[in-house]
Design a protein around this motif. Structure first.
Motif, PDB file in Angstrom:
ATOM      1  N   ARG A   1      -2.536   6.185 -24.523  1.00  0.00           N
ATOM      2  CA  ARG A   1      -3.130   5.537 -23.427  1.00  0.00           C
ATOM      3  C   ARG A   1      -3.372   3.814 -23.662  1.00  0.00           C
ATOM      4  NH1 ARG A   1      -8.867   7.190 -22.487  1.00  0.00           N
ATOM      5  NH2 ARG A   1      -8.376   8.583 -23.886  1.00  0.00           N
ATOM      6  N   ALA A   2      -3.673   3.276 -24.955  1.00  0.00           N
ATOM      7  CA  ALA A   2      -3.928   2.165 -25.383  1.00  0.00           C
ATOM      8  C   ALA A   2      -2.579   1.439 -25.866  1.00  0.00           C
ATOM      9  CB  ALA A   2      -4.912   2.194 -26.445  1.00  0.00           C
ATOM     10  N   SER A   3      -1.595   2.106 -25.774  1.00  0.00           N
ATOM     11  CA  SER A   3      -0.306   1.420 -26.493  1.00  0.00           C
ATOM     12  C   SER A   3      -0.463   0.761 -27.618  1.00  0.00           C
ATOM     13  CB  SER A   3       0.081   0.419 -25.363  1.00  0.00           C
ATOM     14  OG  SER A   3       0.332   0.971 -23.986  1.00  0.00           O
ATOM     15  N   LEU A   4      -1.134   1.848 -28.567  1.00  0.00           N
ATOM     16  CA  LEU A   4      -1.486   1.480 -29.960  1.00  0.00           C
ATOM     17  C   LEU A   4      -0.356   2.069 -30.745  1.00  0.00           C
ATOM     18  CD1 LEU A   4      -5.087   1.554 -31.539  1.00  0.00           C
ATOM     19  CD2 LEU A   4      -2.802   2.160 -32.916  1.00  0.00           C
ATOM     20  N   PRO A   5       0.624   1.509 -31.459  1.00  0.00           N
ATOM     21  CA  PRO A   5       1.541   2.098 -32.197  1.00  0.00           C
ATOM     22  C   PRO A   5       0.866   3.153 -33.043  1.00  0.00           C
ATOM     23  CG  PRO A   5       2.028  -0.378 -31.961  1.00  0.00           C
ATOM     24  CD  PRO A   5       0.351   0.054 -31.507  1.00  0.00           C
ATOM     25  N   TYR A   6       1.680   4.375 -33.263  1.00  0.00           N
ATOM     26  CA  TYR A   6       1.303   5.262 -34.344  1.00  0.00           C
ATOM     27  C   TYR A   6       2.334   6.217 -34.148  1.00  0.00           C
ATOM     28  CZ  TYR A   6       0.918   8.905 -30.701  1.00  0.00           C
ATOM     29  OH  TYR A   6       1.101   9.708 -29.580  1.00  0.00           O
ATOM     30  N   LYS A   7       2.318   6.942 -35.515  1.00  0.00           N
ATOM     31  CA  LYS A   7       3.230   8.036 -35.483  1.00  0.00           C
ATOM     32  C   LYS A   7       2.363   9.184 -36.284  1.00  0.00           C
ATOM     33  CE  LYS A   7       7.443   9.534 -38.080  1.00  0.00           C
ATOM     34  NZ  LYS A   7       8.567   9.124 -39.085  1.00  0.00           N
ATOM     35  N   ILE A   8       2.482  10.467 -36.053  1.00  0.00           N
ATOM     36  CA  ILE A   8       2.167  11.709 -36.491  1.00  0.00           C
ATOM     37  C   ILE A   8       3.025  11.996 -37.743  1.00  0.00           C
ATOM     38  CG2 ILE A   8       1.212  14.092 -36.098  1.00  0.00           C
ATOM     39  CD1 ILE A   8       0.578  13.481 -33.107  1.00  0.00           C
ATOM     40  N   GLU A   9       2.237  12.160 -39.055  1.00  0.00           N
ATOM     41  CA  GLU A   9       3.148  12.602 -39.939  1.00  0.00           C
ATOM     42  C   GLU A   9       2.783  13.994 -40.270  1.00  0.00           C
ATOM     43  OE1 GLU A   9       4.819  10.977 -42.269  1.00  0.00           O
ATOM     44  OE2 GLU A   9       4.514   8.781 -41.751  1.00  0.00           O
ATOM     45  N   THR A  10       3.836  14.638 -40.600  1.00  0.00           N
ATOM     46  CA  THR A  10       3.639  15.977 -40.920  1.00  0.00           C
ATOM     47  C   THR A  10       3.276  16.394 -42.313  1.00  0.00           C
ATOM     48  OG1 THR A  10       6.271  16.159 -41.637  1.00  0.00           O
ATOM     49  CG2 THR A  10       5.688  16.740 -39.466  1.00  0.00           C
ATOM     50  N   ASP A  11       3.607  15.203 -43.062  1.00  0.00           N
ATOM     51  CA  ASP A  11       2.828  15.388 -44.661  1.00  0.00           C
ATOM     52  C   ASP A  11       2.114  14.101 -44.758  1.00  0.00           C
ATOM     53  OD1 ASP A  11       2.331  15.487 -47.264  1.00  0.00           O
ATOM     54  OD2 ASP A  11       4.497  16.024 -47.863  1.00  0.00           O
TER      55      ASP A  11
END
Length: 307
Positions: free
Chosen positions: A168-178
């Motif tokens: 929603r905030a256009s904040l760059p992120y990535k979900i890490e599996t490890d």
């Protein structure tokens, strides 16, 4: 859904991500918690991000207020204990907590204070933010890597809510599996480059060229790999070489946060870096002579203010 956010810490990362979240949610829904002196300092001088005055809401942490949906620790490691004190009274039953601190130990400290059921694990990387006084300048906002260790899989709904906010905030992120491997990788980088640039009183250029400084950086990182083998977090020399390659792409005139702290006469995060290496290595009787040398040297530099 996350509708309210509080941050503790108005350094580079606090300003950077506080600005993004304030723009998305509105100043009425994003608060910085601080002591009275910091509140008054902000009211008197304000804070600027890329030349623009930020419209932050800064509150005295001793005043009662509704707990936020998300609380972000954005302080240096040297201020974590006081930040935990600031956060007390502002953690509700459903408050999600994220730490942007360097190192691998802040989540353990926060969980001990407030419970692991609140936690999302996180590292911040890739930003080039530089704070000078009350002004922050950056070109690259970087990204947050978020995730959960296996033992906290019950917190998956919190992770989903956090990702939805960042979208929603256009904040760059990535979900890490490890996420633990990612955190150890970033910590290994900090242990190497931050500390060696500090003790050599250099810049990134110091470790980008072949020579004793570059070799010391790699040796410090290899000691983290040896520790990772004991703790089964999966670091390899391939990880190290990837990060060394990354270091070689940085502005040679730039410098990591530890060196910036040294030049400013601030206490460094040495206890988050080599200090943590030493404490954990002791459990396994693992020799870590390079990190011992770095730790002792930086502590002496702090004491003598030879920065």
């Amino acid at each position: 859904m996350i509708e309210s956010v509080s941050l503790i810490g108005m350094g580079a990362l606090g300003i950077l991500y506080g600005d993004i979240l304030t723009e998305a949610l509105g100043a009425q829904n994003v608060n910085f918690l601080a002591d009275r002196s910091r509140v008054e300092k902000y009211l008197a001088s304000g804070v600027y991000c890329n030349g623009r005055k930020c419209a932050f809401t800064v509150k005295d942490f001793t005043e009662k207020s509704a707990p936020p949906d998300l609380l972000i620790f954005a302080v240096k490691g040297t201020a974590l204990d006081s930040a935990v004190t600031t956060a007390r009274g502002h953690i509700g039953k459903n408050t999600i907590i994220i730490s942007l601190l360097n190192g691998i130990s802040s989540e353990e400290i926060i969980a001990a204070a407030f419970g692991k059921e609140h936690l999302i694990y996180c590292i911040a990387q890739g930003m080039d933010a530089l704070r000078t006084g009350n002004r922050l300048e950056y070109e690259h906002k970087g990204e947050l890597r978020i995730g959960l260790p296996a033992e906290l899989s019950a917190n998956t709904p919190l992770l989903k809510d956090t990702a939805e906010l960042f979208d929603r905030a256009s904040l760059p992120y990535k979900i890490e599996t490890d996420i633990m491997h990612r955190m150890w990788s970033k910590w290994m980088l900090n242990v190497g480059v931050n500390q060696v640039v500090m003790v050599t009183k250099g810049t990134y250029a110091t470790v980008q060229k072949d020579g004793p400084a570059r070799e010391m950086m790699k040796s410090a990182m290899k000691e983290v790999i040896a520790l990772s083998e004991k703790e089964k977090t999966g670091l390899t020399e391939k990880d190290m070489e990837e990060y060394v390659t990354l270091i070689d792409t940085l502005n040679p005139a730039g410098m990591p946060s530890m060196r910036q702290d040294g030049l400013a006469g601030r206490k460094t995060e040495v206890d988050m870096f080599s200090g943590t290496v030493l404490r954990r290595a002791l459990r396994y009787d693992l020799p870590v002579p390079v990190n011992r040398l770095l730790y002792d040297t930086i502590k002496k530099m702090e004491t003598e203010q030879q920065v």
